[in-house]
Design a protein around this motif. Sequence first.
Motif, PDB file in Angstrom:
ATOM      1  N   VAL A 131       0.840  -1.037   0.068  1.00 13.92           N
ATOM      2  CA  VAL A 131      -0.061  -0.092  -0.171  1.00 13.92           C
ATOM      3  C   VAL A 131       0.914   1.237   0.101  1.00 13.92           C
ATOM      4  O   VAL A 131       2.374   1.275   0.681  1.00 13.92           O
ATOM      5  CB  VAL A 131      -1.037   0.463   1.013  1.00 13.92           C
ATOM      6  CG1 VAL A 131      -1.978  -1.010   1.526  1.00 13.92           C
ATOM      7  CG2 VAL A 131      -0.273   0.080   2.432  1.00 13.92           C
ATOM      8  N   ARG A 132       0.395   2.158  -0.633  1.00 15.51           N
ATOM      9  CA  ARG A 132       1.200   3.707  -0.837  1.00 15.51           C
ATOM     10  C   ARG A 132       1.357   3.639   0.870  1.00 15.51           C
ATOM     11  O   ARG A 132       0.368   4.269   1.335  1.00 15.51           O
ATOM     12  CB  ARG A 132       0.181   4.236  -2.019  1.00 15.51           C
ATOM     13  CG  ARG A 132       1.095   5.914  -1.681  1.00 15.51           C
ATOM     14  CD  ARG A 132       2.437   5.892  -2.559  1.00 15.51           C
ATOM     15  NE  ARG A 132       2.781   7.029  -2.783  1.00 15.51           N
ATOM     16  CZ  ARG A 132       2.252   8.690  -3.816  1.00 15.51           C
ATOM     17  NH1 ARG A 132       1.902   8.046  -4.315  1.00 15.51           N
ATOM     18  NH2 ARG A 132       2.963   9.625  -3.115  1.00 15.51           N
ATOM     19  N   ALA A 133       2.441   4.517   0.900  1.00 14.32           N
ATOM     20  CA  ALA A 133       2.492   4.702   2.659  1.00 14.32           C
ATOM     21  C   ALA A 133       2.024   6.735   2.560  1.00 14.32           C
ATOM     22  O   ALA A 133       1.580   7.356   0.869  1.00 14.32           O
ATOM     23  CB  ALA A 133       4.448   5.926   2.290  1.00 14.32           C
ATOM     24  N   THR A 134       1.722   6.726   3.463  1.00 16.07           N
ATOM     25  CA  THR A 134       1.277   8.344   4.156  1.00 16.07           C
ATOM     26  C   THR A 134       2.693   9.266   3.340  1.00 16.07           C
ATOM     27  O   THR A 134       3.446   8.766   3.131  1.00 16.07           O
ATOM     28  CB  THR A 134       1.190   8.147   5.208  1.00 16.07           C
ATOM     29  OG1 THR A 134       2.118   8.723   5.726  1.00 16.07           O
ATOM     30  CG2 THR A 134      -0.182   7.206   5.820  1.00 16.07           C
ATOM     31  N   VAL A 135       1.920  10.565   3.481  1.00 16.63           N
ATOM     32  CA  VAL A 135       2.981  11.482   3.073  1.00 16.63           C
ATOM     33  C   VAL A 135       3.720  11.867   4.063  1.00 16.63           C
ATOM     34  O   VAL A 135       4.838  11.771   4.107  1.00 16.63           O
ATOM     35  CB  VAL A 135       1.861  12.999   3.345  1.00 16.63           C
ATOM     36  CG1 VAL A 135       3.016  13.466   3.032  1.00 16.63           C
ATOM     37  CG2 VAL A 135       1.643  12.603   1.529  1.00 16.63           C
ATOM     38  N   GLU A 136       3.900  11.940   5.646  1.00 11.08           N
ATOM     39  CA  GLU A 136       4.698  11.965   6.598  1.00 11.08           C
ATOM     40  C   GLU A 136       5.140  10.787   6.676  1.00 11.08           C
ATOM     41  O   GLU A 136       6.529  10.848   6.359  1.00 11.08           O
ATOM     42  CB  GLU A 136       3.731  11.661   8.119  1.00 11.08           C
ATOM     43  CG  GLU A 136       4.298  11.551   9.528  1.00 11.08           C
ATOM     44  CD  GLU A 136       3.940  11.708  10.497  1.00 11.08           C
ATOM     45  OE1 GLU A 136       4.491  10.984  10.988  1.00 11.08           O
ATOM     46  OE2 GLU A 136       2.161  11.383  10.461  1.00 11.08           O
ATOM     47  N   GLU A 137       5.004   9.391   5.904  1.00  6.60           N
ATOM     48  CA  GLU A 137       5.822   8.342   6.345  1.00  6.60           C
ATOM     49  C   GLU A 137       7.274   8.744   5.019  1.00  6.60           C
ATOM     50  O   GLU A 137       8.260   8.037   5.090  1.00  6.60           O
ATOM     51  CB  GLU A 137       5.119   6.722   5.934  1.00  6.60           C
ATOM     52  CG  GLU A 137       4.356   6.685   7.357  1.00  6.60           C
ATOM     53  CD  GLU A 137       3.630   5.625   6.993  1.00  6.60           C
ATOM     54  OE1 GLU A 137       3.753   4.495   7.690  1.00  6.60           O
ATOM     55  OE2 GLU A 137       3.048   5.181   5.974  1.00  6.60           O
ATOM     56  N   GLU A 138       6.788   8.927   3.811  1.00  5.32           N
ATOM     57  CA  GLU A 138       6.890   9.151   2.482  1.00  5.32           C
ATOM     58  C   GLU A 138       8.272  10.704   2.817  1.00  5.32           C
ATOM     59  O   GLU A 138       9.272  11.005   2.453  1.00  5.32           O
ATOM     60  CB  GLU A 138       6.993   9.670   1.678  1.00  5.32           C
ATOM     61  CG  GLU A 138       5.872   8.886   0.528  1.00  5.32           C
ATOM     62  CD  GLU A 138       5.593   8.906  -0.450  1.00  5.32           C
ATOM     63  OE1 GLU A 138       5.265   9.699  -1.326  1.00  5.32           O
ATOM     64  OE2 GLU A 138       5.622   8.302  -1.951  1.00  5.32           O
ATOM     65  N   ARG A 139       8.312  11.495   3.759  1.00  3.04           N
ATOM     66  CA  ARG A 139       8.511  12.559   4.061  1.00  3.04           C
ATOM     67  C   ARG A 139       9.649  11.914   5.265  1.00  3.04           C
ATOM     68  O   ARG A 139      11.463  13.012   5.031  1.00  3.04           O
ATOM     69  CB  ARG A 139       8.058  13.380   4.689  1.00  3.04           C
ATOM     70  CG  ARG A 139       8.479  14.728   4.519  1.00  3.04           C
ATOM     71  CD  ARG A 139       7.872  15.782   5.857  1.00  3.04           C
ATOM     72  NE  ARG A 139       6.676  17.165   4.746  1.00  3.04           N
ATOM     73  CZ  ARG A 139       5.755  16.107   4.813  1.00  3.04           C
ATOM     74  NH1 ARG A 139       5.037  15.692   6.174  1.00  3.04           N
ATOM     75  NH2 ARG A 139       4.893  17.234   4.064  1.00  3.04           N
ATOM     76  N   THR A 140       9.039  11.211   5.788  1.00  4.50           N
ATOM     77  CA  THR A 140      10.328  10.518   7.381  1.00  4.50           C
ATOM     78  C   THR A 140      11.188   9.693   6.493  1.00  4.50           C
ATOM     79  O   THR A 140      12.421  10.456   6.457  1.00  4.50           O
ATOM     80  CB  THR A 140       9.969   9.949   7.925  1.00  4.50           C
ATOM     81  OG1 THR A 140       8.858  10.584   8.293  1.00  4.50           O
ATOM     82  CG2 THR A 140      10.533   9.407   8.691  1.00  4.50           C
ATOM     83  N   ALA A 141      11.045   9.485   5.476  1.00  6.76           N
ATOM     84  CA  ALA A 141      12.220   8.281   4.050  1.00  6.76           C
ATOM     85  C   ALA A 141      12.691   9.107   3.386  1.00  6.76           C
ATOM     86  O   ALA A 141      13.884   8.594   3.342  1.00  6.76           O
ATOM     87  CB  ALA A 141      10.938   7.474   3.566  1.00  6.76           C
ATOM     88  N   GLN A 142      12.546  10.853   3.256  1.00 10.79           N
ATOM     89  CA  GLN A 142      13.442  10.984   2.022  1.00 10.79           C
ATOM     90  C   GLN A 142      14.340  11.986   3.574  1.00 10.79           C
ATOM     91  O   GLN A 142      15.065  11.886   2.735  1.00 10.79           O
ATOM     92  CB  GLN A 142      12.553  12.042   1.934  1.00 10.79           C
ATOM     93  CG  GLN A 142      11.188  11.848   0.727  1.00 10.79           C
ATOM     94  CD  GLN A 142      10.917  13.194   0.783  1.00 10.79           C
ATOM     95  OE1 GLN A 142      10.680  13.262   0.628  1.00 10.79           O
ATOM     96  NE2 GLN A 142       9.770  12.387  -1.001  1.00 10.79           N
ATOM     97  N   ASP A 143      14.040  12.522   4.847  1.00 13.97           N
ATOM     98  CA  ASP A 143      14.657  12.830   5.293  1.00 13.97           C
ATOM     99  C   ASP A 143      15.505  11.850   6.250  1.00 13.97           C
ATOM    100  O   ASP A 143      16.476  12.542   6.179  1.00 13.97           O
ATOM    101  CB  ASP A 143      13.805  13.811   6.390  1.00 13.97           C
ATOM    102  CG  ASP A 143      12.565  14.820   5.733  1.00 13.97           C
ATOM    103  OD1 ASP A 143      12.993  15.196   4.797  1.00 13.97           O
ATOM    104  OD2 ASP A 143      12.625  15.640   6.199  1.00 13.97           O
ATOM    105  N   THR A 144      14.914  10.730   6.726  1.00 12.40           N
ATOM    106  CA  THR A 144      15.510   9.881   7.629  1.00 12.40           C
ATOM    107  C   THR A 144      17.045   9.177   7.015  1.00 12.40           C
ATOM    108  O   THR A 144      17.704   8.931   7.217  1.00 12.40           O
ATOM    109  CB  THR A 144      14.844   9.724   8.429  1.00 12.40           C
ATOM    110  OG1 THR A 144      14.309  10.478   9.078  1.00 12.40           O
ATOM    111  CG2 THR A 144      15.869   8.910   8.984  1.00 12.40           C
TER     112      THR A 144
END
Length: 365
Positions: A339-352
């Motif tokens: 399933v597609r990750a949430t916007v917050e999960e994608e942002r965390t993946a980009q930042d972390t």
Amino acid sequence: MRTMSGDQVEAAVASCTAALRTAVDRDWEAVDAAGLDWSCRTTALQIAQAVTKYAGQLAARAPHRLPLNLTLPEGTDNAGLLQVIEATGALLAAAVRTAPPGVRAFHPYPFGSADREGFAAMCVTEALLHTHDITRGLGLPYEPPADLAASALAWLFPHVQPGPAPWPTLLWATGRGELPGRAPVTDWNWYNNLVIPTERLVLTGIRPAAADDLRLGGTGGFDWLDGGPYEGTREACSHLMKAYEAGVHRPEFGVFALVRPEDGRAVGGIGFHGAPDDERRVEIGYDLVPGARGNGYATEALRTLTQWALDRDDVDTVIATVERDNLPSQHVVGRAGFVRATVEEERTAQDTYDMDAGLLLYLRR
């Protein structure tokens, strides 16, 4: 590519018997093999017994342990025992040469089976190491051809970081020697490659020997549809080799070829980007050769390997990243249960985790 075939079986047996023949008149029963609770004679017999079992398992394509054992007639001398080792080596070499690619038979460690290269590699390892044990017990010099030790490491010890020279590395990896800068090994085993069947495919674990060949433009020993793997598989094998050379490769979280049992053709690759992280997450990727696309192979392989990972105790989440304009791949991950990750999960993946902003993140838990 480091080869592993009947030729290596014969070379290992020849190395063994040549070294031991120099002491054929000694009392092997009265001397213990170095580091073992066996006499030198019992250890030599162990070589013949193990190779006999390997030959029988592979020749019979046995899915379980066969009730095979080798005993010697009373009065067999050391010269006769060496002839038996040569004979059993010839039997295994013939079994390896006549076994079709991909044929497997039972072996308990670690995943329940071995292919022809695996049985050959186990014979090479048994012959080299036990000859070392016997010659040390008898006070004889012994060093096998370096290429045999290197092939054994590349095919059967994917978890062992390469060392400055293959023979000392193999001795260290099996608790028989020391390497500067590395802790002593007190518990060890080898790794046959993992295979995972799906409905129409066999996901076949790619060993470092094959991965090295693939990253350099070879076939890795596979018969590829369309003449070779897609570039993603070669890139994945390059990452596998970097992990292997750094000593952090975990074979079960490596790269797999997608092989069709019906014709033995490899149609793609799938694998993990490394072992699970501290949050018990592991990333997965895949590709297919162009001629295999549109048949559901990617979905089938992705669904199966993802479920295999989630069934483990050390994985809670499998992640996949897909380019925003790659609609076919987005459909594959969706059909495989991601399933597609949430916007917050994608942002965390980009930042972390430094995920590229141009990628979409999919999760399966």
